[in-house]
Scaffold this motif. Structure first.
Motif, mmCIF file in Angstrom:
data_model
loop_
_atom_site.group_PDB
_atom_site.id
_atom_site.type_symbol
_atom_site.label_atom_id
_atom_site.label_comp_id
_atom_site.label_asym_id
_atom_site.label_seq_id
_atom_site.Cartn_x
_atom_site.Cartn_y
_atom_site.Cartn_z
ATOM 1 N N ASN A 107 0.796 -1.148 0.001
ATOM 2 C CA ASN A 107 -0.095 0.028 0.045
ATOM 3 C C ASN A 107 0.775 1.302 -0.115
ATOM 4 N N ALA A 108 2.082 1.262 0.644
ATOM 5 C CA ALA A 108 2.799 2.305 0.629
ATOM 6 C C ALA A 108 4.344 1.896 0.792
ATOM 7 N N ALA A 109 5.247 2.794 0.640
ATOM 8 C CA ALA A 109 6.798 2.478 0.947
ATOM 9 C C ALA A 109 7.504 3.832 1.470
ATOM 10 N N PHE A 110 8.608 3.465 2.196
ATOM 11 C CA PHE A 110 9.223 4.657 2.570
ATOM 12 C C PHE A 110 10.715 4.275 2.872
ATOM 13 N N SER A 111 11.557 5.221 2.896
ATOM 14 C CA SER A 111 12.779 5.061 3.309
ATOM 15 C C SER A 111 13.317 6.128 4.031
ATOM 16 N N ILE A 138 4.829 7.132 -1.433
ATOM 17 C CA ILE A 138 6.066 6.693 -1.393
ATOM 18 C C ILE A 138 6.713 7.987 -0.810
ATOM 19 N N VAL A 139 7.578 7.649 0.300
ATOM 20 C CA VAL A 139 8.115 8.936 1.066
ATOM 21 C C VAL A 139 9.618 8.335 1.021
ATOM 22 N N ILE A 140 10.403 9.511 0.822
ATOM 23 C CA ILE A 140 11.863 9.311 1.102
ATOM 24 C C ILE A 140 12.565 10.322 1.764
ATOM 25 N N GLY A 141 13.024 9.934 2.934
ATOM 26 C CA GLY A 141 13.320 10.703 4.148
ATOM 27 C C GLY A 141 15.047 10.784 3.920
ATOM 28 N N THR A 142 15.745 12.071 4.134
ATOM 29 C CA THR A 142 16.947 11.971 3.943
ATOM 30 C C THR A 142 17.789 13.223 4.668
ATOM 31 N N THR A 218 15.022 16.210 5.211
ATOM 32 C CA THR A 218 13.655 16.427 4.602
ATOM 33 C C THR A 218 13.142 15.157 4.192
ATOM 34 N N CYS A 219 11.645 15.279 4.035
ATOM 35 C CA CYS A 219 11.032 14.111 3.757
ATOM 36 C C CYS A 219 10.048 14.613 2.354
ATOM 37 N N LEU A 220 10.070 13.720 1.314
ATOM 38 C CA LEU A 220 9.558 14.108 -0.030
ATOM 39 C C LEU A 220 8.451 13.030 -0.104
ATOM 40 N N LEU A 221 7.315 13.384 -0.274
ATOM 41 C CA LEU A 221 6.111 12.388 -0.622
ATOM 42 C C LEU A 221 5.984 12.409 -2.064
ATOM 43 N N PHE A 222 5.834 11.467 -2.637
ATOM 44 C CA PHE A 222 5.272 11.105 -4.076
ATOM 45 C C PHE A 222 4.107 10.071 -4.006
#
Length: 224
Positions: A107-111, A138-142, A218-222
């Motif tokens: 349903n969702a993915a994140f890193s 999809i969330v990428i946190g970096t 920062t976290c980026l939502l797609f």
């Protein structure tokens, strides 16, 4: 992806017990949850799960979490923590650049704090996109390039740590992975590192955001 965390794993969780580590964990978790919007029983993929910090948080919310990482030593610690808390999650040794899941499996993915150590971030993102169902987040946190935390981690003070192997990205570089499906950016860690411990709290970080342009994380939502 450099398998650096199979070496730098012994004391990885200790930092989260310090006042600064607890603040960072709170700030990053709050930012992730705001964008990911996890719900009970959702199938969620945690990419670069490490010792299971975020895997455990979502398992506590009754999500069906699968955590993947290339560092067996860290996954072993994650499994031990899950057992101690009587929680359930699937943990797998796997490289995000070639996930062995079927299309639309989650349903969702994140890193969180893993893209700094991934060789081919375009392939990693495309694999996360592939395994998420249409409409999924999809969330990428970096750690954000040019922020105070990245500057510290790039300094000689962090030589000999895992961050010596890190590559930091700007939000713009990560948005460029898929600008068509980018939805929102949310920053945190506006307070710089190396302040006195009692300076770190969420309210102080929100106040610092008024005068600091770039958050340390920062976290980026797609959305697919």
């Amino acid at each position: 992806m450099e398998n650096v965390f199979n070496k730098f794993f012994n004391d990885y969780d200790d930092w989260y017990q310090t006042p600064v580590g607890q603040f960072v964990d709170q700030a990053e978790t709050q930012t992730l949850v705001k964008l990911l919007q996890p719900k009970a029983q959702q199938k969620i993929l945690d990419v670069g799960c490490g010792t299971g910090n975020f895997t455990i948080k979502l398992a506590q919310q009754d999500c069906q979490v699968t955590g993947v990482d290339i560092a067996p030593n860290m996954l072993q610690q994650a499994q031990q923590k899950l057992q101690q808390q009587q929680l359930t999650a699937q943990l797998k040794i796997m490289n995000v650049e070639k996930l062995s899941f079927l299309d639309n499996s989650f349903n969702a993915a994140f890193s969180m704090a893993a893209f700094e150590f991934i060789n081919d971030i375009q392939s990693a993102y495309q694999e996360m996109w592939r395994v998420v169902q249409p409409g999924g987040h999809i969330v990428i946190g970096t750690i954000q390039k040019n922020g105070s935390w990245a500057n510290f981690y790039e300094s000689p003070a962090c030589h000999g740590t895992a961050y010596e192997f890190a590559h930091f990205w700007t939000a713009e570089q990560l948005i460029a992975l898929d600008p068509k499906h980018f939805v929102q950016q949310q920053d945190c860690l506006f307070l710089p590192p190396n302040l006195p411990e009692n300076n770190y709290n969420l309210k102080a970080d929100q106040n610092a955001a008024q005068t600091t342009n770039i958050g340390g994380f920062t976290c980026l939502l797609f959305q697919k």
